[in-house]
Design an enzyme around this catalytic site. Sequence first.
Site, PDB file in Angstrom:
ATOM      1  N   GLU A   7      60.460  62.011  44.776  1.00  0.00           N
ATOM      2  CA  GLU A   7      59.138  61.757  44.189  1.00  0.00           C
ATOM      3  C   GLU A   7      58.498  60.525  44.805  1.00  0.00           C
ATOM      4  O   GLU A   7      59.105  59.802  45.605  1.00  0.00           O
ATOM      5  CB  GLU A   7      59.277  61.629  42.662  1.00  0.00           C
ATOM      6  CG  GLU A   7      59.779  62.942  42.063  1.00  0.00           C
ATOM      7  CD  GLU A   7      59.771  62.982  40.553  1.00  0.00           C
ATOM      8  OE1 GLU A   7      59.676  61.919  39.898  1.00  0.00           O
ATOM      9  OE2 GLU A   7      59.881  64.112  40.016  1.00  0.00           O
ATOM     10  N   GLU A  17      63.955  72.113  47.645  1.00  0.00           N
ATOM     11  CA  GLU A  17      64.053  73.248  48.574  1.00  0.00           C
ATOM     12  C   GLU A  17      63.443  72.887  49.924  1.00  0.00           C
ATOM     13  O   GLU A  17      63.988  73.179  50.986  1.00  0.00           O
ATOM     14  CB  GLU A  17      63.290  74.461  48.015  1.00  0.00           C
ATOM     15  CG  GLU A  17      63.768  74.967  46.676  1.00  0.00           C
ATOM     16  CD  GLU A  17      63.063  74.300  45.503  1.00  0.00           C
ATOM     17  OE1 GLU A  17      62.903  73.058  45.501  1.00  0.00           O
ATOM     18  OE2 GLU A  17      62.673  75.026  44.584  1.00  0.00           O
ATOM     19  N   CYS A  66      58.907  76.426  43.255  1.00  0.00           N
ATOM     20  CA  CYS A  66      57.451  76.391  43.101  1.00  0.00           C
ATOM     21  C   CYS A  66      56.794  77.251  44.183  1.00  0.00           C
ATOM     22  O   CYS A  66      57.438  77.672  45.158  1.00  0.00           O
ATOM     23  CB  CYS A  66      56.938  74.957  43.155  1.00  0.00           C
ATOM     24  SG  CYS A  66      56.797  74.304  44.832  1.00  0.00           S
ATOM     25  N   CYS A  72      57.058  75.970  47.820  1.00  0.00           N
ATOM     26  CA  CYS A  72      58.384  76.196  48.419  1.00  0.00           C
ATOM     27  C   CYS A  72      58.575  77.666  48.774  1.00  0.00           C
ATOM     28  O   CYS A  72      59.174  77.985  49.813  1.00  0.00           O
ATOM     29  CB  CYS A  72      59.480  75.721  47.473  1.00  0.00           C
ATOM     30  SG  CYS A  72      59.544  73.907  47.361  1.00  0.00           S
TER      31      CYS A  72
HETATM   32  N1  THU Z   1      60.605  70.387  41.950  1.00  0.00           N
HETATM   33  C1  THU Z   1      61.463  70.792  42.926  1.00  0.00           C
HETATM   34  O1  THU Z   1      62.214  69.990  43.496  1.00  0.00           O
HETATM   35  N2  THU Z   1      61.464  72.100  43.255  1.00  0.00           N
HETATM   36  C2  THU Z   1      60.646  73.045  42.712  1.00  0.00           C
HETATM   37  O2  THU Z   1      60.563  74.142  43.217  1.00  0.00           O
HETATM   38  C3  THU Z   1      59.894  72.716  41.499  1.00  0.00           C
HETATM   39  C4  THU Z   1      59.684  71.264  41.253  1.00  0.00           C
HETATM   40  C5  THU Z   1      60.558  68.954  41.596  1.00  0.00           C
HETATM   41  C6  THU Z   1      59.298  68.269  42.025  1.00  0.00           C
HETATM   42  C7  THU Z   1      59.246  67.112  41.051  1.00  0.00           C
HETATM   43  O3  THU Z   1      59.999  66.042  41.590  1.00  0.00           O
HETATM   44  C8  THU Z   1      59.953  67.618  39.811  1.00  0.00           C
HETATM   45  O4  THU Z   1      60.650  68.779  40.213  1.00  0.00           O
HETATM   46  C9  THU Z   1      59.006  67.979  38.678  1.00  0.00           C
HETATM   47  O5  THU Z   1      58.017  68.819  39.103  1.00  0.00           O
END
Ligand code: THU
Length: 140
Positions: free
Chosen positions: A48, A59, A94, A97
């Site tokens: 983040e 991912e 998401c 990704c």
């Molecule tokens: N996040 C991922 O690492 N992968 C995903 O496919 C969905 C979201 C993370 C991004 C962020 O750091 C946290 O999850 C909350 O959205």
Amino acid sequence: MANEINTRQLIREAIAAMQYSYSPYSHFRVGAALLTKGGKIYRGCNIENAAYGPTNCAERTAFFKAVSEGELDFDAICIVGGKDGILEEYAPPCGVCRQVMMEFCNPETFKIILATDEVHYTEYTLGELLPLGFGPGNLK
Ligand code: THU
């Protein structure tokens, strides 16, 4: 791939990858383990950022690590995630990704494994999670 032993190993790797999740804002910790056709595993975690927008998902971290080292052929990815690292529910990838996967993977055969532990998991193909996806083939 797709035998039980490889799946379990990939789940273990994804859980291990989660330990380095840098998620001081959401506290949602994600780990991913990306399996190449050659049998190598690339780990990734979410990273983040105080400006929020530059955040990178687990991912994509795994994909970008692999592609940046010359890998272009992938079999499967396992994803785990949860608030404070507690794995109670599946953490689906998401949309961004999924689109990155579409760039490098065959939607018919690439497997996305969502897990909460080594015995609780579910599997999808990329095509199931991204129907009618736009990929490199569309630009030919
Ligand atoms: N996040 C991922 O690492 N992968 C995903 O496919 C969905 C979201 C993370 C991004 C962020 O750091 C946290 O999850 C909350 O959205």
